[in-house]
Write an enzyme that holds these catalytic residues in place. Structure first.
Site, short mmCIF file in Angstrom:
data_model
loop_
_atom_site.label_atom_id
_atom_site.label_comp_id
_atom_site.label_asym_id
_atom_site.label_seq_id
_atom_site.Cartn_x
_atom_site.Cartn_y
_atom_site.Cartn_z
N ASN A 10 0.87 -1.18 0.00
CA ASN A 10 0.00 0.00 0.00
C ASN A 10 0.90 1.23 0.00
OD1 ASN A 10 -1.83 2.02 0.46
ND2 ASN A 10 -2.72 1.10 2.31
N ARG A 14 -2.60 -2.06 -3.45
CA ARG A 14 -3.82 -1.28 -3.25
C ARG A 14 -3.78 -0.11 -4.25
NH1 ARG A 14 -5.55 2.50 1.83
NH2 ARG A 14 -7.68 2.81 1.12
N HIS A 31 -12.60 2.71 0.30
CA HIS A 31 -12.43 1.72 1.37
C HIS A 31 -13.02 0.37 0.97
CE1 HIS A 31 -12.44 5.10 4.65
NE2 HIS A 31 -11.18 4.77 4.35
N ARG A 84 -11.47 15.42 7.67
CA ARG A 84 -12.33 15.74 6.52
C ARG A 84 -13.74 16.08 6.99
NH1 ARG A 84 -10.98 10.39 3.17
NH2 ARG A 84 -8.98 10.21 4.23
N GLU A 87 -7.44 -5.22 5.32
CA GLU A 87 -7.37 -4.90 3.90
C GLU A 87 -6.19 -5.60 3.23
OE1 GLU A 87 -7.74 -0.91 5.48
OE2 GLU A 87 -8.71 -0.32 3.61
#
Ligand code: AMP
Length: 392
Positions: free
Chosen positions: A7, A88, A177, A236, A379
């Site tokens: 990643n 990823r 995600h 965010r 993940e």
């Protein structure tokens, strides 16, 4: 079979190496400050954790160091033991609804999606190129964050804006995600032994999103055209009235990019609490009476509850509510506040089961129709599983 998942972020590179016959993690590592002064890495293996400062002027160098250490630390005997590498990739646009083996054409597509994900796809490309340089003969797979959400119907992904924005410029909901939502939904299907489930997954980390999943297929998700949309996050804003952007540009003499930067990096929990973007710090501040910390947490809980209740209706009821990621797995107080507000929907947490962190466990009251679970996301394993499947 050994598979590595990678990643790559703009200044970081995370990796995990799995033995896939047993799906066990052999080693994992994190290179930070790549391309900056003071770069270092940590590698965990065999119950040990090592940290070393090492100059990694770019991702190629970070990958070189990573592969070198895997051998010199005797984690593997030779690089030939690595059968495949999964990467990823944040944006696969509307073309990729599944993971794919990386070919020149796939790379061309990922490059063309840089416009859609300017903060993420460039770093993902650097990661792929760096591994390709070092291991040119090993098959590599791209696992897209957007892929799991490609099952959304047009009614769900289209925005009510001029239609040419969609046809000419690809303006639509993509969702992100995906690897995490997919992993958690598969895991809960396995745990409950049913594949007709209506599931809501709350991925609550520093980035956060919620998905509604019916029979394993995502039917709606809270992030949108970009990962800025949806629930409030660490830094965010999540959903806001878009008119605020031009209003603040005028009032503060700011450019659109500057306002967007504030919405991405200076909003959310950080902005409302004035303390931190980290839930742990904010909870501590709340305990010592900081009112803005309380406001930040209350607002966060509220935005989660709003989406869960929306998705409850969309799914026509619910079989399981899942919490995952940093806050979802490790924040019992936030889980409790969220579930408390959802009681009117028949979602009942057993508070005595809730005081733990980071484990797969049921936290609903015994005998309830709607189950509540904490499901640690993985993940990296999801990336490795897809890679294994594709490279055979
Ligand atoms: P992630 O992006 O999934 O790594 O999640 C990171 C976030 O998880 C952090 O910013 C924290 O807000 C939150 N987190 C991690 N550990 C805890 C904890 N013990 N209690 C509350 N929040 C936590």
């Amino acid at each position: 079979m050994k598979i590595m998942s990678v990643n790559a972020g703009s200044s970081s590179l995370k990796f995990s190496l799995f033995e896939m016959s047993t799906e066990t993690l052999i080693a994992s590592g994190y290179f930070e400050r790549v391309g900056m002064e003071g770069s270092f890495y940590t590698i965990k293996y065999n119950g040990e954790k090592i940290k070393e400062e090492v100059e990694t002027e770019n991702h190629t160098k970070a990958v070189e160091v990573m592969l070198d250490r895997l051998v010199s630390l005797n984690i593997i005997e030779s690089l030939d033991e690595i059968d495949g590498v999964g990467h990823r990739v944040v944006h696969g646009a509307d073309k990729y609804s599944k993971s794919v083996i990386i070919t020149d054409k796939v790379m061309e597509d990922i490059r063309s999606y840089v416009e859609l994900a300017p903060l993420h796809n460039p770093a993902n490309i650097l990661g792929i190129e760096a591994v390709k340089n070092a291991l040119p003969n090993i098959p590599m797979v791209a696992v897209f964050d957007t892929a799991f959400h490609q099952t959304l119907s047009k009614k769900e992904y289209i925005y009510p804006v001029p239609y040419e924005w969609y046809t000419k410029h690809g303006v639509r909901k993509y969702g992100f995600h995906g690897a995490s939502h997919c992993y958690v939904s598969k895991k809960i299907t396995e745990v409950l032994g049913r594949n007709d489930l209506r599931v809501i997954v709350c991925h609550l980390g520093s980035g956060a999103s919620i998905s509604a999943i019916k029979e394993g297929k995502c039917i709606d998700t809270s992030m949108g055209f970009t990962p800025l949309a949806g629930i409030m996050m660490g830094t965010r804003s999540g959903d806001i009235d878009p008119s605020i952007i031009t209003y603040i540009m005028e009032k503060e003499g700011m450019s659109a990019i500057e306002v967007m930067n504030d919405l991405n990096k200076k909003s959310g929990l950080l902005a409302l609490s004035g303390v931190s973007n980290d839930c742990r710090d904010i909870e501590e501040a709340e305990r010592s009476g900081n009112e803005r910390a309380k406001l930040a947490l209350d607002k966060f809980v509220d935005t989660v509850v709003n989406y869960v209740s929306q998705y409850y209706v969309k799914l026509g009821g619910l079989d399981c509510l899942c919490f995952t990621a940093g806050i979802g797995e490790n924040g019992p107080d936030i889980r409790e506040k969220i579930c408390h507000k959802l009681e009117c929907l028949g979602i009942h947490m057993d508070v005595s089961k809730n005081n733990f962190r980071g484990e797969l466990r049921e936290i609903s009251k015994d005998g309830e129709d709607i189950k509540i679970y904490v499901v640690p996301t993985n993940e990296e394993l999801m990336i490795a599983q897809d890679t294994k499947e594709l490279i055979g």
